[in-house]
Scaffold this motif. Structure first.
Motif, PDB file in Angstrom:
ATOM      1  N   LYS A 286       0.811  -1.223   0.000  1.00  0.00           N
ATOM      2  CA  LYS A 286       0.000   0.000   0.000  1.00  0.00           C
ATOM      3  C   LYS A 286       0.836   1.261   0.000  1.00  0.00           C
ATOM      4  O   LYS A 286       0.313   2.362  -0.201  1.00  0.00           O
ATOM      5  N   GLY A 287       2.137   1.140   0.254  1.00  0.00           N
ATOM      6  CA  GLY A 287       2.959   2.342   0.251  1.00  0.00           C
ATOM      7  C   GLY A 287       4.435   2.005   0.220  1.00  0.00           C
ATOM      8  O   GLY A 287       4.845   0.948   0.703  1.00  0.00           O
ATOM      9  N   VAL A 288       5.215   2.885  -0.410  1.00  0.00           N
ATOM     10  CA  VAL A 288       6.672   2.741  -0.405  1.00  0.00           C
ATOM     11  C   VAL A 288       7.245   4.114  -0.062  1.00  0.00           C
ATOM     12  O   VAL A 288       6.811   5.118  -0.625  1.00  0.00           O
ATOM     13  N   ALA A 289       8.158   4.149   0.891  1.00  0.00           N
ATOM     14  CA  ALA A 289       8.790   5.412   1.267  1.00  0.00           C
ATOM     15  C   ALA A 289      10.295   5.198   1.346  1.00  0.00           C
ATOM     16  O   ALA A 289      10.752   4.075   1.597  1.00  0.00           O
ATOM     17  N   PHE A 290      11.052   6.249   1.088  1.00  0.00           N
ATOM     18  CA  PHE A 290      12.513   6.134   1.082  1.00  0.00           C
ATOM     19  C   PHE A 290      13.125   6.943   2.223  1.00  0.00           C
ATOM     20  O   PHE A 290      12.638   8.035   2.543  1.00  0.00           O
ATOM     21  N   GLY A 291      14.178   6.391   2.814  1.00  0.00           N
ATOM     22  CA  GLY A 291      14.883   7.074   3.894  1.00  0.00           C
ATOM     23  C   GLY A 291      13.953   7.404   5.040  1.00  0.00           C
ATOM     24  O   GLY A 291      13.217   6.557   5.534  1.00  0.00           O
ATOM     25  N   SER A 292      13.943   8.678   5.451  1.00  0.00           N
ATOM     26  CA  SER A 292      13.093   9.060   6.585  1.00  0.00           C
ATOM     27  C   SER A 292      11.633   9.258   6.173  1.00  0.00           C
ATOM     28  O   SER A 292      10.788   9.606   6.996  1.00  0.00           O
ATOM     29  N   GLY A 293      11.328   9.074   4.887  1.00  0.00           N
ATOM     30  CA  GLY A 293       9.947   8.975   4.402  1.00  0.00           C
ATOM     31  C   GLY A 293       9.067  10.167   4.711  1.00  0.00           C
ATOM     32  O   GLY A 293       9.509  11.315   4.739  1.00  0.00           O
ATOM     33  N   PHE A 294       7.795   9.886   4.966  1.00  0.00           N
ATOM     34  CA  PHE A 294       6.821  10.949   5.212  1.00  0.00           C
ATOM     35  C   PHE A 294       7.150  11.737   6.480  1.00  0.00           C
ATOM     36  O   PHE A 294       6.954  12.950   6.534  1.00  0.00           O
ATOM     37  N   GLU A 295       7.643  11.015   7.484  1.00  0.00           N
ATOM     38  CA  GLU A 295       8.001  11.685   8.738  1.00  0.00           C
ATOM     39  C   GLU A 295       9.069  12.751   8.472  1.00  0.00           C
ATOM     40  O   GLU A 295       8.978  13.880   8.948  1.00  0.00           O
ATOM     41  N   GLY A 296      10.062  12.390   7.666  1.00  0.00           N
ATOM     42  CA  GLY A 296      11.141  13.311   7.311  1.00  0.00           C
ATOM     43  C   GLY A 296      10.612  14.538   6.575  1.00  0.00           C
ATOM     44  O   GLY A 296      11.146  15.645   6.722  1.00  0.00           O
ATOM     45  N   CYS A 297       9.572  14.335   5.770  1.00  0.00           N
ATOM     46  CA  CYS A 297       8.998  15.450   5.010  1.00  0.00           C
ATOM     47  C   CYS A 297       8.366  16.488   5.926  1.00  0.00           C
ATOM     48  O   CYS A 297       8.134  17.637   5.519  1.00  0.00           O
ATOM     49  N   LEU A 298       8.073  16.114   7.164  1.00  0.00           N
ATOM     50  CA  LEU A 298       7.473  17.058   8.105  1.00  0.00           C
ATOM     51  C   LEU A 298       8.520  17.701   9.017  1.00  0.00           C
ATOM     52  O   LEU A 298       8.181  18.500   9.884  1.00  0.00           O
ATOM     53  N   SER A 299       9.792  17.332   8.816  1.00  0.00           N
ATOM     54  CA  SER A 299      10.840  17.945   9.655  1.00  0.00           C
ATOM     55  C   SER A 299      11.412  19.161   8.916  1.00  0.00           C
ATOM     56  O   SER A 299      10.927  19.548   7.859  1.00  0.00           O
ATOM     57  N   THR A 300      12.477  19.743   9.457  1.00  0.00           N
ATOM     58  CA  THR A 300      13.053  20.947   8.833  1.00  0.00           C
ATOM     59  C   THR A 300      14.306  20.572   8.035  1.00  0.00           C
ATOM     60  O   THR A 300      14.869  19.484   8.231  1.00  0.00           O
ATOM     61  N   GLY A 301      14.751  21.483   7.178  1.00  0.00           N
ATOM     62  CA  GLY A 301      15.949  21.228   6.373  1.00  0.00           C
ATOM     63  C   GLY A 301      17.170  20.962   7.237  1.00  0.00           C
ATOM     64  O   GLY A 301      17.974  20.076   6.935  1.00  0.00           O
ATOM     65  N   ALA A 302      17.291  21.730   8.332  1.00  0.00           N
ATOM     66  CA  ALA A 302      18.455  21.559   9.206  1.00  0.00           C
ATOM     67  C   ALA A 302      18.458  20.171   9.852  1.00  0.00           C
ATOM     68  O   ALA A 302      19.514  19.575  10.081  1.00  0.00           O
ATOM     69  N   GLU A 303      17.252  19.684  10.129  1.00  0.00           N
ATOM     70  CA  GLU A 303      17.173  18.343  10.732  1.00  0.00           C
ATOM     71  C   GLU A 303      17.353  17.241   9.687  1.00  0.00           C
ATOM     72  O   GLU A 303      17.895  16.183   9.945  1.00  0.00           O
ATOM     73  N   GLN A 304      16.877  17.546   8.490  1.00  0.00           N
ATOM     74  CA  GLN A 304      16.718  16.502   7.480  1.00  0.00           C
ATOM     75  C   GLN A 304      17.943  16.322   6.594  1.00  0.00           C
ATOM     76  O   GLN A 304      18.211  15.219   6.101  1.00  0.00           O
ATOM     77  N   ASN A 305      18.701  17.406   6.354  1.00  0.00           N
ATOM     78  CA  ASN A 305      19.813  17.317   5.403  1.00  0.00           C
ATOM     79  C   ASN A 305      20.857  16.286   5.809  1.00  0.00           C
ATOM     80  O   ASN A 305      21.065  16.035   6.995  1.00  0.00           O
ATOM     81  N   ASP A 306      21.536  15.758   4.813  1.00  0.00           N
ATOM     82  CA  ASP A 306      22.601  14.777   5.039  1.00  0.00           C
ATOM     83  C   ASP A 306      23.945  15.452   4.740  1.00  0.00           C
ATOM     84  O   ASP A 306      24.417  15.436   3.587  1.00  0.00           O
ATOM     85  N   PRO A 307      24.582  16.067   5.764  1.00  0.00           N
ATOM     86  CA  PRO A 307      25.832  16.804   5.504  1.00  0.00           C
ATOM     87  C   PRO A 307      26.934  15.876   4.987  1.00  0.00           C
ATOM     88  O   PRO A 307      27.033  14.719   5.406  1.00  0.00           O
ATOM     89  N   PHE A 308      27.750  16.408   4.080  1.00  0.00           N
ATOM     90  CA  PHE A 308      28.841  15.602   3.508  1.00  0.00           C
ATOM     91  C   PHE A 308      30.030  15.523   4.457  1.00  0.00           C
ATOM     92  O   PHE A 308      30.293  16.443   5.237  1.00  0.00           O
ATOM     93  N   LEU A 309      30.779  14.450   4.314  1.00  0.00           N
ATOM     94  CA  LEU A 309      32.006  14.254   5.079  1.00  0.00           C
ATOM     95  C   LEU A 309      32.998  13.563   4.151  1.00  0.00           C
ATOM     96  O   LEU A 309      32.727  12.459   3.665  1.00  0.00           O
ATOM     97  N   LEU A 310      34.124  14.250   3.921  1.00  0.00           N
ATOM     98  CA  LEU A 310      35.178  13.645   3.104  1.00  0.00           C
ATOM     99  C   LEU A 310      36.102  12.885   4.044  1.00  0.00           C
ATOM    100  O   LEU A 310      36.703  13.465   4.936  1.00  0.00           O
TER     101      LEU A 310
END
Ligand SMILES: Cc1cc2nc3c(=O)[nH]c(=O)nc-3n(C[C@H](O)[C@H](O)[C@H](O)COP(=O)(O)O)c2cc1C
Ligand SMILES: C=C(O[C@@H]1CC(C(=O)O)=C[C@@H](OP(=O)(O)O)[C@H]1O)C(=O)O
Length: 364
Positions: A248-272
């Motif tokens: 009935k549904g497919v979601a990726f990563g933090s999914g719908f819950e993630g869509c309700l959070s903020t960019g600062a919470e949700q972003n995946d910062p890079f690390l070299l």
């Protein structure tokens, strides 16, 4: 009926739940790969019906018989074709359903679409039974991917209110997940597993059913796999995963819950790190712009509660043209998500292998 999917790796399933056989033709598998048939049967057994109280009591061996494409255990490059016998059908259980369709199963829509000759015994060609050939094809894809360092494993993230131990999106414990895959209910936490079994069994005893959420992880994927817009990793995976009955549904990563959070919470910062790019967290589930970023692929698949429950339900009779009460007989899964865990792994493997074939990667 739309029974095929795949671009480079084309999978076509055939058969019906109460016919003599089911099977598949798989075109595009790499020539020369040696299949571990023992591991394949062990994988298929995880899905097979009739092994515990929390699944249907229909018993099937789910033994694939290879007709073509396999020579001395090695893929020969031509389409792999195999069948699986149906041996334990109780078709009488479906007699009353020819006249009175089951709420929320495909009896009604199949008849509207194809007419009254459509064979819906055991769910017919719409049945969860068709996921046995998917597991055979996908079990082989899993072995091919594993040989390239790509591992796929899933667990039951949640059934009703019972939540499994949460799994890290950046460093998923693949060995724990793989071990849990052989349990009656694929939860990593033994306590939650027991609670889930009790919950499903209580529902079964009261003629009810439950759904669940399956969570899948794939590690070892190279960055740069996929395409933007309409042919991305999410697109092809979602198309194929919705081919599993009951999804009935497919979601990726933090999914719908993630869509309700903020960019600062949700972003995946890079690390070299030592010349390698990774991200600090993995809310994107390893995909951006339809393309893998080299982090683990994470997705969730929501499975509905089984439609065929023993409790009496309102329906209608074609013959009498009036509303009637329906009592469903037969042997049904009280929670289809339980047996769908290896199916979701299999379908994920088939789609990811299809993507690797886009890049003309040599497998031998
Ligand atoms: C492994 C598996 C087992 C299933 N077992 C049952 C079952 O015992 N009874 C049932 O009503 N549905 C079962 N289903 C789901 C139905 O096949 C599905 O709900 C039906 O075909 C309608 O499709 P939809 O739910 O995707 O709309 C099963 C699905 C899977 C993947
Ligand atoms: C047989 C399998 O699952 C079947 C899927 C299914 C459905 O409606 O999807 C209904 C039941 O069929 P039956 O009434 O014939 O027992 C399940 O047992 C299987 O997965 O191998």
């Amino acid at each position: 009926m739309s029974s095929s999917f795949g671009k480079n790796l084309k999978i076509s399933v055939f058969g019906a739940s109460h016919g003599t056989t089911i099977g598949a033709v798989v075109d595009g598998l790499p020539c020369g790969f040696t299949i571990d048939e023992t591991a394949l049967l062990r994988f298929m057994k995880r899905r097979a019906p009739g092994q515990s109280l929390v699944t249907t009591q229909r018993k099937e061996a789910d033994q694939p018989h290879f007709l073509a494409g396999l020579v001395n255990g090695q893929l020969s490059g031509s389409p792999l074709s195999f069948y699986i016998e149906n041996t334990n059908q109780h078709s009488k259980d479906y007699n009353n359903l020819r006249d009175v369709p089951r709420p929320s199963h495909a009896d009604y829509t199949a008849r509207v679409r194809y007419g009254d000759a459509v064979d819906m015994r055991g769910g017919g060609h719409f049945s969860g039974r068709l996921t046995a050939p998917l597991c055979c094809a996908g079990g082989i894809a899993l072995q091919i991917l594993k040989a390239r360092g790509i591992e796929i494993a899933a667990h039951l993230r949640q059934i009703g209110a019972v939540k499994d131990k949460s799994i890290s999106f950046t460093e998923p414990a693949m060995a724990d997940l793989q071990k849990a895959g052989f349990e009656t209910v694929a939860m990593v936490s033994p306590q939650e597993r027991l609670r889930a079994i009790t919950y499903i069994d209580e529902l079964r005893q009261t003629g009810n059913s439950t759904g669940g959420i399956i969570e899948v992880f794939a590690t070892g994927l190279p960055a740069g796999l996929g395409n933007p817009n309409f042919d991305g990793i999410e697109n092809r995976l979602t198309t194929a995963l919705f081919g599993i009955p009951g999804v009935k549904g497919v979601a990726f990563g933090s999914g719908f819950e993630g869509c309700l959070s903020t960019g600062a919470e949700q972003n995946d910062p890079f690390l070299l790190e030592n010349g390698t790019v990774r991200t600090l967290n993995n809310n994107s589930g390893g995909i951006q712009g339809g393309i893998t970023n080299g982090m683990p692929l994470v997705l969730q698949v929501g499975m509905k509660p089984t439609a065929s429950i023993a409790a009496v339900q309102p329906s209608f009779s074609y013959e009498q043209q009036k509303n009637v009460e329906l009592q469903i007989k037969g042997r049904h899964d009280p929670c289809i998500a339980v047996r769908a865990v290896p199916v979701v792994e299999a379908v994920t493997a088939l789609v990811l292998l299809d993507f690797l074939l886009d890049h003309n990667i040599q497998f031998n």
